[in-house]
Write a protein that holds these residues in place. Structure first.
Motif, PDB file in Angstrom:
ATOM      1  N   GLU A   5      24.415 107.814 109.356  1.00  0.00           N
ATOM      2  CA  GLU A   5      24.675 107.206 108.065  1.00  0.00           C
ATOM      3  C   GLU A   5      23.517 106.340 107.589  1.00  0.00           C
ATOM      4  O   GLU A   5      23.322 106.163 106.387  1.00  0.00           O
ATOM      5  CB  GLU A   5      25.964 106.381 108.125  1.00  0.00           C
ATOM      6  N   THR A   6      22.751 105.786 108.538  1.00  0.00           N
ATOM      7  CA  THR A   6      21.603 104.960 108.192  1.00  0.00           C
ATOM      8  C   THR A   6      20.468 105.214 109.178  1.00  0.00           C
ATOM      9  O   THR A   6      20.692 105.699 110.290  1.00  0.00           O
ATOM     10  CB  THR A   6      21.947 103.455 108.239  1.00  0.00           C
ATOM     11  N   LEU A   7      19.278 104.854 108.744  1.00  0.00           N
ATOM     12  CA  LEU A   7      18.102 104.881 109.611  1.00  0.00           C
ATOM     13  C   LEU A   7      17.369 103.558 109.430  1.00  0.00           C
ATOM     14  O   LEU A   7      17.043 103.185 108.299  1.00  0.00           O
ATOM     15  CB  LEU A   7      17.180 106.045 109.244  1.00  0.00           C
ATOM     16  N   PRO A   8      17.099 102.849 110.521  1.00  0.00           N
ATOM     17  CA  PRO A   8      16.416 101.557 110.386  1.00  0.00           C
ATOM     18  C   PRO A   8      14.950 101.717 110.010  1.00  0.00           C
ATOM     19  O   PRO A   8      14.311 102.707 110.385  1.00  0.00           O
ATOM     20  CB  PRO A   8      16.564 100.942 111.785  1.00  0.00           C
ATOM     21  N   ASN A  26      23.561 115.362 107.780  1.00  0.00           N
ATOM     22  CA  ASN A  26      23.984 114.031 108.191  1.00  0.00           C
ATOM     23  C   ASN A  26      24.748 113.376 107.042  1.00  0.00           C
ATOM     24  O   ASN A  26      25.167 114.062 106.101  1.00  0.00           O
ATOM     25  CB  ASN A  26      22.779 113.196 108.639  1.00  0.00           C
ATOM     26  N   ARG A  27      24.896 112.054 107.109  1.00  0.00           N
ATOM     27  CA  ARG A  27      25.651 111.339 106.074  1.00  0.00           C
ATOM     28  C   ARG A  27      24.804 110.234 105.459  1.00  0.00           C
ATOM     29  O   ARG A  27      25.317 109.208 105.031  1.00  0.00           O
ATOM     30  CB  ARG A  27      26.928 110.761 106.679  1.00  0.00           C
ATOM     31  N   LEU A  28      23.519 110.473 105.417  1.00  0.00           N
ATOM     32  CA  LEU A  28      22.600 109.467 104.900  1.00  0.00           C
ATOM     33  C   LEU A  28      22.818 109.253 103.405  1.00  0.00           C
ATOM     34  O   LEU A  28      22.813 110.197 102.626  1.00  0.00           O
ATOM     35  CB  LEU A  28      21.161 109.900 105.152  1.00  0.00           C
ATOM     36  N   THR A  29      22.993 107.996 103.023  1.00  0.00           N
ATOM     37  CA  THR A  29      23.193 107.663 101.617  1.00  0.00           C
ATOM     38  C   THR A  29      21.973 106.959 101.024  1.00  0.00           C
ATOM     39  O   THR A  29      21.780 106.977  99.806  1.00  0.00           O
ATOM     40  CB  THR A  29      24.422 106.757 101.427  1.00  0.00           C
ATOM     41  N   GLU A  30      21.161 106.325 101.865  1.00  0.00           N
ATOM     42  CA  GLU A  30      19.947 105.671 101.405  1.00  0.00           C
ATOM     43  C   GLU A  30      18.944 105.601 102.548  1.00  0.00           C
ATOM     44  O   GLU A  30      19.316 105.709 103.726  1.00  0.00           O
ATOM     45  CB  GLU A  30      20.237 104.267 100.876  1.00  0.00           C
TER      46      GLU A  30
END
Length: 241
Positions: A5-8, A26-30
């Motif tokens: 959902e996120t990547l740092p 994946n579920r990446l939103t930003e």
């Protein structure tokens, strides 16, 4: 496919000269705006099938070696000016199946030295700004199918001197003006799809070069029979369906 959902920020900074990064399904939103900025050797980046609604300015900065960027099947609505400016080697740019509503003037100007395939199908683009494709002198294939385009500005494709295929099927186009597919500007154009539009009138005499092999009009008010009976429209040997 990891349900991310996120990547740092900085997660890829220590990678040693990677050639490809694939983050599909994946579920990446930003994404952090500098996520890929230290990956100057990257050749392929794929973000297909995520939930991105926007692409932050600067995300693709310093990716001068990138050959392929995939952003299909997201929820992207806006492509900010300058977003692709550093992609000096890009070969293919698929942006299908998003919610892109407009293309800003100059958006693709810096890609003219390398881009050969641009895919913008299944979006919500309603208007094409004059000159938006003018610098794409190496482009061979352009897909604008399944959008909301109702007008093709005169000579909108004038810069596409190497174009072989243009697809504007499944839009709301009602008229084709003289010069849209001009012989002098699109001398290599072999495949054109105008299928599934609402074309009521067309000024096509002399519009297609002798390179034309196939014209698609299925589901359009304009018929192949009409063109076959018109003088100087379809070159000898060209097919129409």
């Amino acid at each position: 496919e990891n349900a991310l959902e996120t990547l740092p920020a900085g997660v890829f900074d220590d990678l040693q000269s990677p050639f490809s990064i694939v983050l599909d399904h994946n579920r990446l939103t930003e994404l952090p705006p500098d996520l890929f900025n230290k990956l100057g050797s990257l050749l392929l980046l794929s973000l297909d099938y995520n939930r991105l609604t926007e692409v932050p300015p600067g995300l693709f900065d310093n990716l001068g070696s990138l050959l392929a960027l995939f952003l299909n099947h997201n929820n992207i609505t806006v492509l900010t000016p300058g977003l692709f400016d550093d992609l000096q080697s890009i070969f293919t740019l698929p942006l299908n199946n998003n919610n892109i509503t407009n293309l800003s003037p100059g958006l693709f100007d810096e890609l003219g030295g390398s881009l050969q395939f641009l895919f913008l199908g299944h979006n919500n683009v309603a208007e094409l700004p004059a000159g938006v494709f003018d610098r794409l002198k190496h482009l061979e294939g352009l897909a604008l199918n399944d959008n909301q385009i109702d007008t093709l500005p005169p000579e909108i494709f004038r810069g596409l001197k190497r174009a072989v295929a243009i697809d504007v099927s499944s839009n709301n186009i009602s008229r084709i003006d003289a010069g849209t597919f001009a012989v002098r500007t699109n001398p290599n154009l072999a495949y054109v799809s105008l299928a599934h539009n609402a074309i009521r009138s067309a000024e096509l005499e002399g519009s297609f070069s002798n390179a034309l092999e196939h014209l698609w009009l299925t589901g359009s008010n304009l018929t192949c029979a009409e063109l076959a009976g018109a003088e100087g429209v379809l070159p000898r040997g060209a097919d129409c369906t």
